[in-house]
Design an enzyme around this catalytic site. Structure first.
Site, PDB file in Angstrom:
ATOM      1  N   TYR A  18      30.179  36.494 -20.791  1.00 24.72           N
ATOM      2  CA  TYR A  18      30.543  37.946 -21.457  1.00 24.72           C
ATOM      3  C   TYR A  18      31.831  38.119 -22.305  1.00 24.72           C
ATOM      4  CZ  TYR A  18      34.290  39.941 -18.579  1.00 24.72           C
ATOM      5  OH  TYR A  18      35.270  40.496 -18.272  1.00 24.72           O
ATOM      6  N   SER A  40      30.891  36.383 -25.519  1.00 22.66           N
ATOM      7  CA  SER A  40      29.956  37.040 -26.653  1.00 22.66           C
ATOM      8  C   SER A  40      30.492  38.410 -26.699  1.00 22.66           C
ATOM      9  CB  SER A  40      28.653  37.215 -25.907  1.00 22.66           C
ATOM     10  OG  SER A  40      28.851  38.080 -24.793  1.00 22.66           O
ATOM     11  N   SER A  41      31.411  38.833 -26.009  1.00 26.17           N
ATOM     12  CA  SER A  41      32.220  40.314 -26.225  1.00 26.17           C
ATOM     13  C   SER A  41      31.165  41.466 -25.871  1.00 26.17           C
ATOM     14  CB  SER A  41      32.831  40.471 -27.686  1.00 26.17           C
ATOM     15  OG  SER A  41      33.935  39.687 -27.729  1.00 26.17           O
ATOM     16  N   CYS A  42      30.144  41.040 -25.449  1.00 23.98           N
ATOM     17  CA  CYS A  42      28.937  42.274 -24.894  1.00 23.98           C
ATOM     18  C   CYS A  42      29.489  43.009 -23.616  1.00 23.98           C
ATOM     19  CB  CYS A  42      27.569  41.465 -24.586  1.00 23.98           C
ATOM     20  SG  CYS A  42      27.645  40.612 -23.091  1.00 23.98           S
ATOM     21  N   GLY A  43      30.070  42.418 -22.756  1.00 30.95           N
ATOM     22  CA  GLY A  43      30.617  42.950 -21.663  1.00 30.95           C
ATOM     23  C   GLY A  43      29.659  43.217 -20.568  1.00 30.95           C
TER      24      GLY A  43
END
Length: 278
Positions: free
Chosen positions: A110, A113-116
């Site tokens: 996470y 990818s910075s999706c969190g």
């Protein structure tokens, strides 16, 4: 090493007139981070300060906390089929006794990818891995000092002047003096470069400091500030709800919409003076 900017031919249209001309763009290239020769992650970044970026990322992941945790950093020769060096693969050697990151952990994905991740799991992950608490940091700062930071950050952005296409992260002291500035196509990379520089200089935790970022304040940027021991994060745009939640839980002061003399303080307003009247 890779170039920070590149030139491209573009068609420019102004008031109905069209002409071809060269334009300067911010460079963007992939960088693979390895730890002990083992691939960990790939991030898209603007070349430059790559060693700072690599170790700053490891600070955010809770892998390293001080300069002594890093035994060495190098670009990997033989990164291409013909044995050449692209300067896009960085290998970090950890000191003896420092545990290597587990690349199978969901947390590594996470952050890359910075999706969190969502909700409580994200907050717990930071709370259990942070090496320092920012809650008791005695930083006090005037609103007039904060108001001056965006202009000081912008004035120091040399590559932005040429391209108009880079984010910036600046580390300031309580008096508003710029201590370190890094630019990158990614906000998170710019912050990692600042934190990595601080680690390599033996400055962590960054007590009594202010991190100023262009753009918005995401959960990821609050996480990086907390992991580096920075007590105040300011941004020119809005924070996310999870960023505010993490700031409040961690004792970090979070300022958004910092523009001119106006700002919104979402958490930790006790560090600002003058104090609110209502």
């Amino acid at each position: 090493m890779g170039r920070v900017t590149v030139r491209r031919r573009v068609l420019r249209v102004r008031e109905g007139d069209a002409s071809y001309r060269p334009d300067t763009l911010a460079a963007e290239e992939p960088m693979e981070i390895r730890v002990g020769g083992r691939p960990l992650t790939v991030t898209m970044r603007t070349p430059g300060d790559d060693f700072d970026l690599a170790v700053g990322f490891l600070v955010s992941e809770g892998v390293v906390h001080r300069a002594a945790d890093v035994a060495g950093i190098r670009y990997c020769a033989g990164a291409t089929a013909d044995g050449g060096n692209t300067y896009n693969v960085v290998d970090v050697a950890l000191a003896p006794g420092v545990a290597a990151p587990d690349a199978s952990l969901e947390r590594n994905f996470y952050t890359t990818s910075s999706c969190g991740l969502c909700g409580k799991a994200s907050l717990d992950a930071v709370r259990t891995t942070a090496a320092w608490s920012v809650a008791g940091d005695p930083l006090r700062i005037g609103t007039e000092v904060l108001a001056a930071l965006p202009d000081r950050l912008r004035a120091a952005q040399r590559v932005f002047d040429a391209t108009g296409g880079l984010h910036a992260a600046g580390l300031f002291d309580a008096g508003g003096e710029l201590l370190c500035l890094r630019e990158d196509v990614g906000r998170h990379n710019a912050v990692d470069k600042v934190v990595g520089h601080a680690l390599r200089e033996g400055l962590l935790p960054l007590r009594g400091s202010v991190l100023m970022v262009s753009g918005r304040a995401s959960f990821e940027l609050v996480q990086k500030a907390v992991m580096a021991g920075i007590p105040l994060l300011a941004a020119v745009s809005a924070p996310s709800s999870l960023a505010v939640d993490l700031a409040a839980e961690s004792g970090l002061t979070l300022v958004g919409f910092l523009r001119g003399t106006s700002m919104n303080v979402y958490a930790g307003d006790e560090r600002l003076h003058p104090a609110p009247t209502a």
